[in-house]
Motif scaffolding. Structure first.
Motif, PDB file in Angstrom:
ATOM      1  N   THR A   1     -52.187 -22.292  31.749  1.00 39.80           N
ATOM      2  CA  THR A   1     -52.584 -22.418  30.340  1.00 39.80           C
ATOM      3  C   THR A   1     -51.422 -23.104  29.615  1.00 39.80           C
ATOM      4  O   THR A   1     -50.417 -23.443  30.238  1.00 39.80           O
ATOM      5  N   GLY A   2     -51.530 -23.203  28.311  1.00 39.89           N
ATOM      6  CA  GLY A   2     -50.395 -23.683  27.516  1.00 39.89           C
ATOM      7  C   GLY A   2     -49.268 -22.658  27.458  1.00 39.89           C
ATOM      8  O   GLY A   2     -48.144 -22.979  27.082  1.00 39.89           O
ATOM      9  N   GLY A   3     -49.544 -21.422  27.845  1.00 41.16           N
ATOM     10  CA  GLY A   3     -48.531 -20.350  27.813  1.00 41.16           C
ATOM     11  C   GLY A   3     -49.142 -19.083  27.218  1.00 41.16           C
ATOM     12  O   GLY A   3     -49.688 -19.121  26.125  1.00 41.16           O
TER      13      GLY A   3
ATOM     14  N   GLN B   1     -38.296 -17.587  28.703  1.00 38.81           N
ATOM     15  CA  GLN B   1     -39.158 -17.740  29.880  1.00 38.81           C
ATOM     16  C   GLN B   1     -40.582 -17.558  29.396  1.00 38.81           C
ATOM     17  O   GLN B   1     -40.845 -16.659  28.588  1.00 38.81           O
ATOM     18  N   ASP B   2     -41.484 -18.435  29.844  1.00 36.53           N
ATOM     19  CA  ASP B   2     -42.872 -18.219  29.442  1.00 36.53           C
ATOM     20  C   ASP B   2     -43.722 -17.912  30.664  1.00 36.53           C
ATOM     21  O   ASP B   2     -43.257 -17.973  31.793  1.00 36.53           O
ATOM     22  N   HIS B   3     -44.947 -17.526  30.404  1.00 39.72           N
ATOM     23  CA  HIS B   3     -45.880 -17.147  31.467  1.00 39.72           C
ATOM     24  C   HIS B   3     -47.077 -18.061  31.339  1.00 39.72           C
ATOM     25  O   HIS B   3     -47.871 -17.912  30.417  1.00 39.72           O
ATOM     26  N   LYS B   4     -47.199 -19.006  32.295  1.00 40.81           N
ATOM     27  CA  LYS B   4     -48.214 -20.055  32.151  1.00 40.81           C
ATOM     28  C   LYS B   4     -49.597 -19.630  32.624  1.00 40.81           C
ATOM     29  O   LYS B   4     -50.594 -20.177  32.179  1.00 40.81           O
ATOM     30  N   ARG B   5     -49.661 -18.677  33.565  1.00 40.62           N
ATOM     31  CA  ARG B   5     -50.979 -18.333  34.136  1.00 40.62           C
ATOM     32  C   ARG B   5     -51.739 -17.406  33.196  1.00 40.62           C
ATOM     33  O   ARG B   5     -51.141 -16.592  32.515  1.00 40.62           O
TER      34      ARG B   5
ATOM     35  N   PHE C   1     -40.129 -32.188  31.484  1.00 41.55           N
ATOM     36  CA  PHE C   1     -39.461 -32.279  30.198  1.00 41.55           C
ATOM     37  C   PHE C   1     -40.526 -32.246  29.119  1.00 41.55           C
ATOM     38  O   PHE C   1     -41.589 -32.865  29.261  1.00 41.55           O
ATOM     39  N   ASN C   2     -40.238 -31.548  28.030  1.00 38.90           N
ATOM     40  CA  ASN C   2     -41.056 -31.659  26.825  1.00 38.90           C
ATOM     41  C   ASN C   2     -40.143 -32.162  25.719  1.00 38.90           C
ATOM     42  O   ASN C   2     -38.951 -31.834  25.690  1.00 38.90           O
ATOM     43  N   CYS C   3     -40.718 -32.933  24.816  1.00 37.98           N
ATOM     44  CA  CYS C   3     -39.882 -33.578  23.793  1.00 37.98           C
ATOM     45  C   CYS C   3     -39.918 -32.772  22.495  1.00 37.98           C
ATOM     46  O   CYS C   3     -39.772 -33.327  21.413  1.00 37.98           O
ATOM     47  N   ARG C   4     -40.117 -31.488  22.605  1.00 36.71           N
ATOM     48  CA  ARG C   4     -40.382 -30.623  21.447  1.00 36.71           C
ATOM     49  C   ARG C   4     -39.970 -29.207  21.805  1.00 36.71           C
ATOM     50  O   ARG C   4     -39.618 -28.928  22.957  1.00 36.71           O
ATOM     51  N   PHE C   5     -40.070 -28.334  20.837  1.00 36.95           N
ATOM     52  CA  PHE C   5     -39.840 -26.908  21.069  1.00 36.95           C
ATOM     53  C   PHE C   5     -41.047 -26.378  21.861  1.00 36.95           C
ATOM     54  O   PHE C   5     -42.151 -26.918  21.737  1.00 36.95           O
ATOM     55  N   GLY C   6     -40.859 -25.335  22.646  1.00 31.57           N
ATOM     56  CA  GLY C   6     -41.973 -24.789  23.430  1.00 31.57           C
ATOM     57  C   GLY C   6     -42.895 -23.929  22.591  1.00 31.57           C
ATOM     58  O   GLY C   6     -42.503 -23.391  21.559  1.00 31.57           O
ATOM     59  N   ASP C   7     -44.113 -23.800  23.051  1.00 25.85           N
ATOM     60  CA  ASP C   7     -45.063 -22.889  22.424  1.00 25.85           C
ATOM     61  C   ASP C   7     -45.684 -22.092  23.561  1.00 25.85           C
ATOM     62  O   ASP C   7     -46.352 -22.683  24.405  1.00 25.85           O
ATOM     63  N   PRO C   8     -45.421 -20.804  23.699  1.00 29.66           N
ATOM     64  CA  PRO C   8     -44.939 -19.856  22.696  1.00 29.66           C
ATOM     65  C   PRO C   8     -43.433 -19.557  22.684  1.00 29.66           C
ATOM     66  O   PRO C   8     -43.038 -18.603  22.000  1.00 29.66           O
ATOM     67  N   GLU C   9     -42.570 -20.314  23.361  1.00 34.66           N
ATOM     68  CA  GLU C   9     -41.144 -19.950  23.373  1.00 34.66           C
ATOM     69  C   GLU C   9     -40.544 -19.925  21.970  1.00 34.66           C
ATOM     70  O   GLU C   9     -39.651 -19.128  21.671  1.00 34.66           O
ATOM     71  N   THR C  10     -40.988 -20.851  21.103  1.00 33.85           N
ATOM     72  CA  THR C  10     -40.432 -20.923  19.748  1.00 33.85           C
ATOM     73  C   THR C  10     -40.484 -19.566  19.049  1.00 33.85           C
ATOM     74  O   THR C  10     -39.550 -19.208  18.313  1.00 33.85           O
TER      75      THR C  10
ATOM     76  N   LEU D   1     -35.193 -30.858  22.816  1.00 35.15           N
ATOM     77  CA  LEU D   1     -35.510 -31.251  24.194  1.00 35.15           C
ATOM     78  C   LEU D   1     -35.714 -29.974  24.989  1.00 35.15           C
ATOM     79  O   LEU D   1     -34.875 -29.077  24.959  1.00 35.15           O
ATOM     80  N   TYR D   2     -36.819 -29.927  25.684  1.00 33.92           N
ATOM     81  CA  TYR D   2     -37.204 -28.747  26.454  1.00 33.92           C
ATOM     82  C   TYR D   2     -37.199 -29.135  27.923  1.00 33.92           C
ATOM     83  O   TYR D   2     -37.948 -30.016  28.321  1.00 33.92           O
ATOM     84  N   ALA D   3     -36.332 -28.487  28.707  1.00 28.51           N
ATOM     85  CA  ALA D   3     -36.379 -28.680  30.157  1.00 28.51           C
ATOM     86  C   ALA D   3     -37.023 -27.438  30.759  1.00 28.51           C
ATOM     87  O   ALA D   3     -36.503 -26.326  30.605  1.00 28.51           O
TER      88      ALA D   3
HETATM   89  N1  GLY Z   1     -44.834 -23.069  26.867  1.00 25.85           N
HETATM   90  C1  GLY Z   1     -44.805 -24.311  27.503  1.00 25.85           C
HETATM   91  C2  GLY Z   1     -44.815 -25.463  26.626  1.00 25.85           C
HETATM   92  O1  GLY Z   1     -44.579 -25.399  25.435  1.00 25.85           O
HETATM   93  O2  GLY Z   1     -45.057 -26.547  27.135  1.00 25.85           O
END
Ligand code: GLY
Ligand code: AMP
Length: 437
Positions: A227-229, A213-217, A287-296, A270-272
């Motif tokens: 933000t990007g996370g 789980q990320d925190h976008k705000r 959808f993102n076509c990559r690993f998440g940042d900062p989830e990775t 694949l990131y949902a």
């Molecule tokens: N953390 C959200 C993203 O990678 O798009």
């Protein structure tokens, strides 16, 4: 084994670190990389123009690289995977056709509608007056999204009509996101709890990774602009076994099937991004076509399987059904520059990094670069992601926050409440812990 990673953010530092941890790996090249990958054992940054696909292919051959991992969305949307495959270079990532799931929100919405994948109802607009009329008709809260890539910042969750109309005017009228905002998707506001559901897909087989789980705000309490996370943790307790099954059945398998039916099999991460409602039903936010940042960063800190082995099996179309994970949670806190997300200040020295060597903590770099005499300088909005393991999320959070407190960067911002939903659940499950934490 030598690996090339494309990208230079926190995700790529974590990918490089995880690859370098495998004893089979002798070198990890990162293009362009950051100060973290410059300093990481076995890793080396390459000054390579990654928009020049022929130059990337040439570097792969010259360096004897076994396979390439493409980290960020921009080169995926630009078709780097297609161009490397055309030269018989093994590469992990989706083709340009599949990357449209992230590259165009309008494409993603049409794809989901066509394939009955649950998501918020939406409409796409190019004309400012039509979009405003729709907002006035629908009322608030309502969500305005730039169609194209906007580094996670092209979404306005408007709690009032006036805010929604301002967002429409910024994007369609004033060109705030350039071509990416020349079309907007306006969608219903969804309520619930968010989770990031990231898989590896080899065209047929799906390997779900640990949930997060990320925190976008930008501000604590999930306030302020997107933000990007600003931080993430894994696992996400909102994704219970029952929710996991629903996501696989209603979201992930339909994507795999639809992309195969279209003759464009999905390969890569694949990131949902999901909203889980009160009934435990998942809806796709993006959808993102990559690993998440900062989830990775927290997800890979928990990975006990070899990442290069998983990726190689993915490239061969033989992904295993599951990977091995450390059962303990991991939590990453992003340190962002002064002024982020609107106007990040860059070029400032970062200190306090050298004292950190414990195995339960890893400071992943994002927007950093090497300065003169070994100095590490900030070079972007999100600068570091301090990631810690703990027996509980609360413990991982306090460890990460403690390390953040030892790092200095003029005007730096970070949230001390990353993981608050999970910590509230831990306290509810075990109130006796309240005093300890
Ligand atoms: N953390 C959200 C993203 O990678 O798009
Ligand atoms: P996106 O870039 O599409 O993931 O959107 C960024 C953030 O905006 C998400 O992580 C959510 O927090 C929020 N968001 C996006 N779409 C919706 C929606 N339809 N309802 C509520 N919140 C949303």
């Amino acid at each position: 084994m030598k690996i090339l990673i494309i990208g230079g953010g926190g995700r790529e530092h974590a990918l490089a670190w995880s690859c370098a941890n495998d004893p089979q790996v002798t070198a990890v090249f990162v293009a362009p990389g950051n100060a973290g990958t410059a300093l990481e054992d076995k890793c080396e940054n390459l000054a390579l123009d990654v928009t020049d696909h022929a130059a990337v292919a040439e570097a792969v051959k010259r360096l004897g690289v076994e396979f390439v991992i493409v980290g960020p969305e921009a080169p995926l949307v630009a078709g780097l995977v297609d161009d490397l495959r055309a030269q018989q270079i093994p590469v992990w990532g989706p083709t340009q056709a599949c990357a449209q799931l992230e590259g165009s929100k309008d494409f993603a919405k049409q794809f989901m509608d066509k394939n009955n994948i649950p998501t918020a109802r939406s409409k796409t607009f190019e004309v400012v007056e039509d979009a405003i009329a729709y907002v006035e008709d629908q009322g608030a809260p309502i969500v305005i999204k730039a169609d194209g890539l906007a580094a996670g910042k092209g979404v306005v969750v408007a709690m009032s009509e006036a805010e929604a109309i301002d967002a429409v005017k910024d994007m369609l009228g004033a060109g705030k996101f350039g071509a990416a905002g020349a079309r907007v998707v306006i969608e219903d506001f969804l309520e619930g709890e968010e989770a990031s559901f990231i898989c590896m897909i080899d065209g047929q087989n799906v390997l779900p990774l640990a949930t997060s789980q990320d925190h976008k705000r930008i501000y604590e309490g999930d306030q302020g602009p997107n933000t990007g996370g600003m931080g993430a943790y894994s696992p996400a307790p909102v994704v219970t076994g029952a929710v996991h099954d629903k996501v696989m059945e209603r979201v992930i398998h339909p994507v795999v099937k639809a992309m195969n039916d279209a003759g464009t099999p999905y390969t890569g991460f694949l990131y949902a991004g999901l909203m889980i409602d009160q009934a435990g039903d998942p809806y796709v936010i993006e959808f993102n076509c990559r690993f998440g940042d900062p989830e990775t960063q927290p997800v890979l800190m928990r990975l006990e399987s070899s990442l290069p082995d998983l990726i190689q099996s993915g490239i061969k179309g033989a992904l295993p059904a599951a990977a091995k994970w450390n059962p303990n949670p991991a939590l990453g806190v992003v340190i962002a520059s002064k002024g982020y997300p609107d106007d990040p200040k860059v070029g400032d020295p970062i200190s306090g990094l050298q004292v950190i060597s414990e195995t339960d903590v890893k400071v992943f770099h994002a927007g950093t670069r090497m300065g003169d005499g070994g100095a590490v300088l900030s070079s972007g909005g999100r600068v570091l992601c301090v990631t810690a393991m703990g027996d509980t999320v609360a413990q991982a959070q306090s460890r990460a926050n403690e390390i953040c407190g030892q790092i200095t960067l003029s005007g730096m911002q970070y949230r001390r409440d990353i993981g608050h939903q999970a910590i509230a659940r831990e306290l509810a499950d075990n109130p006796a812990r309240d005093g300890e934490i």
